[in-house]
Design a protein around this motif. Structure first.
Motif, PDB file in Angstrom:
ATOM      1  N   GLU A   1       0.832  -1.213   0.000  1.00 48.21           N
ATOM      2  CA  GLU A   1       0.000   0.000   0.000  1.00 48.21           C
ATOM      3  C   GLU A   1       0.866   1.262   0.000  1.00 48.21           C
ATOM      4  N   VAL A   2       1.898   1.280   0.841  1.00 49.73           N
ATOM      5  CA  VAL A   2       2.763   2.456   0.935  1.00 49.73           C
ATOM      6  C   VAL A   2       3.584   2.636  -0.339  1.00 49.73           C
ATOM      7  N   LEU A   3       4.150   1.550  -0.863  1.00 53.81           N
ATOM      8  CA  LEU A   3       4.932   1.647  -2.091  1.00 53.81           C
ATOM      9  C   LEU A   3       4.084   2.172  -3.241  1.00 53.81           C
ATOM     10  N   ASP A   4       2.823   1.774  -3.268  1.00 48.06           N
ATOM     11  CA  ASP A   4       1.920   2.242  -4.316  1.00 48.06           C
ATOM     12  C   ASP A   4       1.698   3.750  -4.201  1.00 48.06           C
ATOM     13  N   ARG A   5       1.582   4.235  -2.957  1.00 39.69           N
ATOM     14  CA  ARG A   5       1.413   5.679  -2.747  1.00 39.69           C
ATOM     15  C   ARG A   5       2.593   6.473  -3.302  1.00 39.69           C
ATOM     16  N   TYR A   6       3.795   5.924  -3.138  1.00 43.97           N
ATOM     17  CA  TYR A   6       5.017   6.607  -3.550  1.00 43.97           C
ATOM     18  C   TYR A   6       5.414   6.288  -4.990  1.00 43.97           C
ATOM     19  N   ASP A   7       4.573   5.550  -5.692  1.00 49.24           N
ATOM     20  CA  ASP A   7       4.868   5.132  -7.064  1.00 49.24           C
ATOM     21  C   ASP A   7       6.174   4.332  -7.108  1.00 49.24           C
ATOM     22  N   MET A   8       6.359   3.457  -6.106  1.00 51.39           N
ATOM     23  CA  MET A   8       7.578   2.660  -6.001  1.00 51.39           C
ATOM     24  C   MET A   8       7.230   1.168  -5.982  1.00 51.39           C
ATOM     25  N   ASN A   9       6.152   0.801  -6.677  1.00 49.97           N
ATOM     26  CA  ASN A   9       5.681  -0.582  -6.616  1.00 49.97           C
ATOM     27  C   ASN A   9       6.443  -1.521  -7.547  1.00 49.97           C
ATOM     28  N   HIS A  10       7.638  -1.097  -7.997  1.00 51.99           N
ATOM     29  CA  HIS A  10       8.476  -1.968  -8.823  1.00 51.99           C
ATOM     30  C   HIS A  10       9.399  -2.833  -7.961  1.00 51.99           C
ATOM     31  N   TYR A  11       9.285  -2.743  -6.639  1.00 51.02           N
ATOM     32  CA  TYR A  11      10.118  -3.538  -5.745  1.00 51.02           C
ATOM     33  C   TYR A  11       9.477  -4.888  -5.413  1.00 51.02           C
ATOM     34  N   ASP A  12      10.311  -5.837  -5.001  1.00 46.42           N
ATOM     35  CA  ASP A  12       9.836  -7.123  -4.480  1.00 46.42           C
ATOM     36  C   ASP A  12       9.487  -6.894  -3.005  1.00 46.42           C
ATOM     37  N   SER A  13       8.204  -6.743  -2.720  1.00 52.57           N
ATOM     38  CA  SER A  13       7.772  -6.382  -1.368  1.00 52.57           C
ATOM     39  C   SER A  13       8.131  -7.445  -0.336  1.00 52.57           C
ATOM     40  N   LEU A  14       8.029  -8.725  -0.727  1.00 49.44           N
ATOM     41  CA  LEU A  14       8.342  -9.797   0.216  1.00 49.44           C
ATOM     42  C   LEU A  14       9.820  -9.775   0.590  1.00 49.44           C
ATOM     43  N   GLU A  15      10.684  -9.513  -0.366  1.00 54.43           N
ATOM     44  CA  GLU A  15      12.128  -9.464  -0.089  1.00 54.43           C
ATOM     45  C   GLU A  15      12.444  -8.347   0.904  1.00 54.43           C
ATOM     46  N   ILE A  16      11.788  -7.196   0.750  1.00 58.38           N
ATOM     47  CA  ILE A  16      12.011  -6.080   1.679  1.00 58.38           C
ATOM     48  C   ILE A  16      11.552  -6.464   3.081  1.00 58.38           C
ATOM     49  N   VAL A  17      10.362  -7.055   3.178  1.00 55.87           N
ATOM     50  CA  VAL A  17       9.826  -7.436   4.488  1.00 55.87           C
ATOM     51  C   VAL A  17      10.739  -8.434   5.181  1.00 55.87           C
ATOM     52  N   GLU A  18      11.234  -9.413   4.434  1.00 57.82           N
ATOM     53  CA  GLU A  18      12.107 -10.428   5.029  1.00 57.82           C
ATOM     54  C   GLU A  18      13.368  -9.801   5.615  1.00 57.82           C
ATOM     55  N   LYS A  19      13.864  -8.735   4.992  1.00 53.67           N
ATOM     56  CA  LYS A  19      15.074  -8.068   5.477  1.00 53.67           C
ATOM     57  C   LYS A  19      14.788  -7.144   6.664  1.00 53.67           C
ATOM     58  N   GLN A  20      13.616  -6.544   6.692  1.00 51.69           N
ATOM     59  CA  GLN A  20      13.328  -5.501   7.683  1.00 51.69           C
ATOM     60  C   GLN A  20      12.421  -5.957   8.822  1.00 51.69           C
ATOM     61  N   LEU A  21      11.890  -7.171   8.755  1.00 46.10           N
ATOM     62  CA  LEU A  21      10.854  -7.603   9.691  1.00 46.10           C
ATOM     63  C   LEU A  21      11.261  -7.447  11.150  1.00 46.10           C
ATOM     64  N   THR A  22      12.457  -7.884  11.506  1.00 47.05           N
ATOM     65  CA  THR A  22      12.887  -7.815  12.911  1.00 47.05           C
ATOM     66  C   THR A  22      12.940  -6.372  13.400  1.00 47.05           C
ATOM     67  N   LYS A  23      13.527  -5.491  12.614  1.00 46.95           N
ATOM     68  CA  LYS A  23      13.623  -4.077  13.003  1.00 46.95           C
ATOM     69  C   LYS A  23      12.239  -3.455  13.154  1.00 46.95           C
ATOM     70  N   TRP A  24      11.386  -3.713  12.191  1.00 47.38           N
ATOM     71  CA  TRP A  24      10.048  -3.117  12.223  1.00 47.38           C
ATOM     72  C   TRP A  24       9.234  -3.667  13.403  1.00 47.38           C
ATOM     73  N   SER A  25       9.339  -4.959  13.643  1.00 48.77           N
ATOM     74  CA  SER A  25       8.594  -5.565  14.758  1.00 48.77           C
ATOM     75  C   SER A  25       9.082  -5.030  16.095  1.00 48.77           C
ATOM     76  N   ASP A  26      10.384  -4.804  16.213  1.00 47.89           N
ATOM     77  CA  ASP A  26      10.937  -4.266  17.462  1.00 47.89           C
ATOM     78  C   ASP A  26      10.368  -2.884  17.768  1.00 47.89           C
ATOM     79  N   ARG A  27      10.092  -2.101  16.739  1.00 50.53           N
ATOM     80  CA  ARG A  27       9.520  -0.768  16.968  1.00 50.53           C
ATOM     81  C   ARG A  27       8.098  -0.852  17.512  1.00 50.53           C
TER      82      ARG A  27
END
Length: 294
Positions: A192-218
């Protein structure tokens, strides 16, 4: 196929028993039934559909429930072997290899591919199944491990009822359920956020897998009762605002002739500003960079 159908019925029965037991213990619904259907005509189709069915069951839908109970299995001394506990990993990796494009040069993709090859070799004696009897063997093996895993989950939840620290377990489970969210839930908000920024050319799952721990800690820093969707989007927007997401790297700039050292740092900042001013896929962005730094 009758054997697989019978095992599927047992799978559904175990899910219902786990839901009933969990509901009596803390009022939660442990499993939601996947919307994906499994057909029982071709063994090849059946196996591939089961991978996606189990991915939905184990990864997308259960929230923190599986992670919480699995963490208690050893404490409750529920007898289960490592292979059985690996079923969620097996399903996750099989789904990635069967359903997504994977890159040879990405370490995570290589790990998943090698894991699946090892699994296939152990189960059917080949790097991957290719004929109906092999797909049948793989499907039965997948179901056997699933049934053993679900039985261990059921035994563990049943043991909670007789545990002298039952109230503490309830409180801990409830708190984790309100603090931990699946990769699938995070991915929905990221898309949803990537779509807002017109950045939906990324692999969303790959980003989540890399950032999940940091984001969950917040999320753990927030007061009880927070709105996950709102807070998740704030965290993701903050990640994007820090220019952490762009489709190139310092190596790309060096290949274009930028010198290492202070000049590279300046060039990276300039490249990121160029990207955020007009987000685009990697290939197009590299063409823009080449013109900028030529």
């Amino acid at each position: 196929m009758n054997l697989i159908i019978e095992k599927h019925k047992k799978l559904v029965q175990l899910m219902e028993e786990i839901n009933s037991c969990t509901g009596n213990f803390n009022g939660m619904t442990f499993f939601k039934t996947p919307s994906l259907a499994v057909s029982f005509n071709s063994y090849e189709v059946c196996f591939k559909e089961y991978v996606f069915y189990l991915y939905s069951l184990f990864i997308e839908l259960p929230g923190v429930n599986l992670k919480f109970v699995e963490g208690k299995i050893h404490a409750q001394q529920v007898p289960v072997d490592k292979k059985t506990l690996n079923i969620t990993k097996t399903v996750n990796f099989l789904r990635t290899i069967n359903g997504h494009h994977t890159a040879e040069d990405k370490p995570l993709d290589k790990e998943k591919r090698n894991y699946c090859i090892d699994w296939y070799r152990e189960v059917c004696g080949k790097d991957s199944p290719s004929i109906e009897p092999e797909f049948r063997t793989c499907t039965v093996e997948l179901l056997n491990d699933t049934l053993a895993y679900l039985q261990a989950i059921l035994d563990c939840v049943n043991d909670f009822v007789h545990n002298e620290f039952m109230d503490i377990i309830k409180e801990e489970w409830d708190r984790q359920a309100n603090r931990n969210f699946t990769k699938y839930q995070w991915e929905l908000e990221l898309i949803e956020v990537l779509d807002r920024y017109d950045m939906n050319h990324y692999d969303s799952l790959e980003i989540v897998e890399k950032q999940l721990t940091k984001w969950s800690d917040r999320l753990k820093l927030l007061r009880d009762g927070f709105d996950f969707k709102a807070e998740a989007r704030k965290i993701i927007e903050d990640y994007i605002a820090k220019d952490e997401l762009w489709p190139a790297s310092g190596d790309d700039l060096i290949a274009m002739g930028v010198e290492k050292g202070p000049n590279l740092k300046i060039a990276i900042a300039k490249a990121k500003a160029l990207y955020y001013a007009n987000p685009c896929p990697r290939r197009e962005f590299l063409e823009r960079l080449a013109k900028e730094f030529s």
